[in-house]
Design a protein around this motif. Structure first.
Motif, short mmCIF file in Angstrom:
data_model
loop_
_atom_site.label_atom_id
_atom_site.label_comp_id
_atom_site.label_asym_id
_atom_site.label_seq_id
_atom_site.Cartn_x
_atom_site.Cartn_y
_atom_site.Cartn_z
N ASP A 98 -1.60 -3.79 -6.28
CA ASP A 98 -2.94 -3.37 -5.91
C ASP A 98 -3.91 -4.10 -6.84
O ASP A 98 -3.56 -4.41 -7.99
N ALA A 99 -5.12 -4.37 -6.40
CA ALA A 99 -6.07 -5.16 -7.17
C ALA A 99 -7.44 -4.50 -7.16
O ALA A 99 -7.81 -3.84 -6.17
N VAL A 100 -8.19 -4.69 -8.25
CA VAL A 100 -9.57 -4.22 -8.36
C VAL A 100 -10.40 -5.33 -9.01
O VAL A 100 -9.87 -6.27 -9.62
N THR A 101 -11.71 -5.22 -8.92
CA THR A 101 -12.62 -6.20 -9.53
C THR A 101 -13.18 -5.60 -10.81
O THR A 101 -13.69 -4.46 -10.81
N SER A 102 -13.06 -6.34 -11.88
CA SER A 102 -13.52 -5.85 -13.17
C SER A 102 -15.03 -6.05 -13.31
O SER A 102 -15.69 -6.62 -12.42
N ILE A 103 -15.58 -5.61 -14.44
CA ILE A 103 -17.02 -5.70 -14.68
C ILE A 103 -17.49 -7.14 -14.83
O ILE A 103 -18.65 -7.48 -14.59
N SER A 104 -16.56 -8.00 -15.16
CA SER A 104 -16.89 -9.42 -15.33
C SER A 104 -16.63 -10.20 -14.06
O SER A 104 -16.49 -11.41 -14.09
N ASN A 105 -16.49 -9.49 -12.95
CA ASN A 105 -16.21 -10.10 -11.64
C ASN A 105 -14.88 -10.82 -11.60
O ASN A 105 -14.67 -11.70 -10.78
N GLY A 106 -14.01 -10.46 -12.48
CA GLY A 106 -12.65 -11.00 -12.43
C GLY A 106 -11.75 -10.09 -11.58
O GLY A 106 -12.04 -8.92 -11.31
N LYS A 107 -10.60 -10.64 -11.19
CA LYS A 107 -9.65 -9.89 -10.34
C LYS A 107 -8.51 -9.37 -11.20
O LYS A 107 -7.79 -10.14 -11.83
N LEU A 108 -8.38 -8.08 -11.22
CA LEU A 108 -7.35 -7.43 -12.02
C LEU A 108 -6.28 -6.88 -11.05
O LEU A 108 -6.60 -6.08 -10.17
N THR A 109 -5.01 -7.31 -11.21
CA THR A 109 -3.93 -6.96 -10.28
C THR A 109 -2.76 -6.35 -11.05
O THR A 109 -2.35 -6.88 -12.10
N LEU A 110 -2.25 -5.26 -10.54
CA LEU A 110 -1.10 -4.59 -11.16
C LEU A 110 0.07 -4.63 -10.16
O LEU A 110 -0.06 -4.23 -9.00
N TYR A 111 1.24 -5.13 -10.63
CA TYR A 111 2.43 -5.29 -9.79
C TYR A 111 3.51 -4.28 -10.20
O TYR A 111 3.77 -4.10 -11.40
N SER A 112 4.13 -3.67 -9.21
CA SER A 112 5.26 -2.74 -9.44
C SER A 112 6.48 -3.25 -8.68
O SER A 112 6.34 -3.74 -7.54
N PRO A 113 7.69 -3.15 -9.27
CA PRO A 113 8.89 -3.62 -8.56
C PRO A 113 9.10 -2.84 -7.25
O PRO A 113 8.91 -1.63 -7.18
N VAL A 114 9.47 -3.58 -6.20
CA VAL A 114 9.68 -2.95 -4.91
C VAL A 114 10.90 -2.03 -4.91
O VAL A 114 11.03 -1.14 -4.06
N ASP A 115 11.83 -2.26 -5.85
CA ASP A 115 13.03 -1.42 -5.91
C ASP A 115 12.68 0.04 -6.09
O ASP A 115 13.33 0.93 -5.52
N ARG A 116 11.66 0.28 -6.90
CA ARG A 116 11.26 1.68 -7.14
C ARG A 116 10.77 2.32 -5.83
O ARG A 116 11.11 3.46 -5.51
N LEU A 117 9.96 1.57 -5.07
CA LEU A 117 9.46 2.08 -3.80
C LEU A 117 10.61 2.36 -2.83
O LEU A 117 10.67 3.41 -2.20
N ARG A 118 11.53 1.39 -2.72
CA ARG A 118 12.64 1.57 -1.80
C ARG A 118 13.53 2.75 -2.21
O ARG A 118 14.02 3.51 -1.36
N ARG A 119 13.73 2.89 -3.50
CA ARG A 119 14.57 3.99 -3.98
C ARG A 119 13.98 5.34 -3.59
O ARG A 119 14.68 6.22 -3.10
N GLU A 120 12.70 5.47 -3.76
CA GLU A 120 12.06 6.74 -3.41
C GLU A 120 12.00 6.93 -1.89
O GLU A 120 12.14 8.06 -1.39
N GLN A 121 11.83 5.83 -1.15
CA GLN A 121 11.83 5.96 0.31
C GLN A 121 13.21 6.38 0.83
O GLN A 121 13.31 7.25 1.70
N PHE A 122 14.26 5.76 0.29
CA PHE A 122 15.61 6.13 0.73
C PHE A 122 15.97 7.55 0.29
O PHE A 122 16.70 8.26 0.97
N LEU A 123 15.44 7.97 -0.85
CA LEU A 123 15.64 9.35 -1.28
C LEU A 123 14.98 10.32 -0.31
O LEU A 123 15.56 11.34 0.06
N ALA A 124 13.78 9.98 0.15
CA ALA A 124 13.10 10.83 1.13
C ALA A 124 13.88 10.86 2.45
O ALA A 124 14.04 11.93 3.07
N LEU A 125 14.40 9.68 2.86
CA LEU A 125 15.20 9.66 4.08
C LEU A 125 16.48 10.48 3.91
O LEU A 125 16.95 11.15 4.85
N GLY A 126 17.07 10.43 2.72
CA GLY A 126 18.26 11.24 2.47
C GLY A 126 17.97 12.73 2.57
O GLY A 126 18.78 13.49 3.13
#
Length: 452
Positions: A98-126
């Motif tokens: 996900d990304a946001v624009t900082s006060i200096s008009n720069g682009k700030l982006t935070l990345y999370s491993p997809v494994d965490r998302l898939r793990r939680e999704q498969f847990l919900a499906l389980g």
């Protein structure tokens, strides 16, 4: 029917699970995705607020100051004018960001491993699959209980209807707490009482008519035989013709009565007596054991009789119930071979039947205890309906004898019948209440026996 009902209920459950489970799985998958993105966004906004405060104070942006806010395995990047910096893990091949624009008009982006998302999704499906499986198990359990609650009463009603068709007119007080089935049970009980009353009236009427007719015909024959001694030849010729017509009428009456008996026995079939007795023994041995009594069944092997299994079982059940309720000691059921009948005896060690009651023990409404007095009458009717006979062979201690028509396993025709409703002379006579032990048994009874 139970299988079809169970299959239908399970099919409805499966359709419901598919109709609800698949959409629930899709919704759970997307809900987890939204929650993960929302978590990334909230953390990124917190980091951006911290960096904006730092830039407002120091005039410069340094991502190292917020590196502790980046979770392990995640990556934070800042880019402005083609120049960027990053902290955290190495560049991720597959990630959620996900990304946001900082006060200096720069682009700030935070990345999370997809494994965490898939793990939680498969847990919900389980969890969804587990809920679906639990629903199926509960539904099948409910289906089994429902089918059993419906099919057992229906099977019981079918058995009662079959017993009614075979001549068992007893009423049953059992109800099933289902209005429709209870109504059917009440109708069956009412029909059993009505049919029993009508048949008994018809039997009494037929018996009375046959008795009166035979008596009148016998008197007429005696009178004609006296007139046959008259010296006038013309009179003797007329009397002889009248005697011939009377004899023919007697034969017609006898043939009609014999035909009625054969029609009543038409439903009888060849059955293995040892198999039938084993079923009865299995049913009653636990009842006797609970009462502290013993039940022994002895029968020669390979005996085939002409009878209706339901009638035979019900009649024998009446005798065993009487022995249990009114008798004492051990109860023995023995089978002895003869021609053309088979003798089945039920004996116990109780006080037996009094002399006044012995001659009326099979009459309806006659009982020596607090009972309806219908059991033995019904038992005799069952056996007589198949061409047999039920007698009280000894009063003290009691021995009931059931004479059954023997059938040759290689011949489908009955091997004999009961003349005039009584046992043939092959069975040794044994008067009620006579002293001594067992009746005299001719050599055919010496066949080897076995315990059923």
């Amino acid at each position: 029917m139970r299988r079809r009902l169970l299959r239908s209920i399970v099919m409805v459950i499966m359709v419901t699970v598919i109709a609800l489970g698949l959409p629930l799985g899709v919704v759970s998958w997307r809900l987890v995705d939204d929650l993960v993105h929302s978590n990334i966004t909230s953390q990124l906004e917190a980091i951006n607020a911290s960096l904006n405060a730092q830039q407002f104070t120091d005039g410069a942006m340094d991502l190292r100051s917020v590196s502790v806010s980046v979770p392990p395995g995640w990556r934070l990047e800042y880019e402005r004018g083609g120049v960027g910096q990053a902290v955290g893990a190495e560049p991720l091949a597959v990630s959620v960001s996900d990304a946001v624009t900082s006060i200096s008009n720069g682009k700030l982006t935070l990345y999370s491993p997809v494994d965490r998302l898939r793990r939680e999704q498969f847990l919900a499906l389980g969890l969804v699959a587990l809920a679906v499986l639990a629903s199926i198990v509960v539904g099948v359990g409910v289906a089994l209980i429902t089918s059993r609650r419906l099919t057992h009463p229906l099977s019981d009603l079918a058995d009662r209807a079959a017993r009614l068709g075979s001549g068992d007119f007893r009423t049953f007080k059992r109800r099933y707490q289902i209005a429709e089935l209870d109504r059917v049970a009440e109708v069956l009980d009412s029909a059993a009482g009505d049919i029993s009353t009508v048949l008994q009236r018809e039997r009494d009427l037929a018996s009375e008519i046959s008795h009166q007719l035979r008596t009148r015909l016998t008197g007429l024959q005696l009178r004609l035989e006296e007139l046959a001694e008259y010296p006038d030849d013309v009179v003797r010729a007329d009397v002889s013709a009248a005697l011939e017509q009377t004899d023919r009428l007697v034969n017609i009456v006898n043939d009609l009565l014999a035909n009625a008996r054969s029609q009543r026995a038409a439903s009888a079939a060849e059955i293995s007596l040892s198999t039938a007795l084993e079923q009865v023994r299995t049913e009653w041995v636990t009842v006797y054991a609970a009462a502290g009594r013993t039940l022994t069944v002895i029968c020669p092997p390979q005996i085939v009789v002409k009878a209706t299994a339901v009638r035979l079982r019900e009649a024998l059940g009446v005798l065993l119930d009487n022995a249990l309720m009114h008798g004492a000691g051990a109860v023995r059921v023995t089978v002895k071979q003869g021609e053309p009948l088979v003798l089945l005896e039920v004996a116990d060690e109780g006080d037996g039947v009094g002399e006044k009651l012995a001659g009326h023990i099979f009459d309806r409404g006659i009982s020596g205890a607090d009972s309806s007095g219908l059991g033995l009458a019904l038992a005799r009717a069952f056996i007589e309906a198949d061409g047999g006979r039920l007698e009280l062979r000894r009063a003290r201690p009691p021995v009931f004898g059931m004479f059954l028509v023997r059938a040759d396993p290689d011949d489908s025709a009955p091997s004999g019948s009961v003349p005039n409703g009584s046992a043939p002379s092959v069975f040794a006579p044994h008067s009620i209440g006579a002293p001594g032990g067992s009746p005299r048994i001719p050599p055919p009874w010496d066949a080897p026996t076995r315990f059923c």
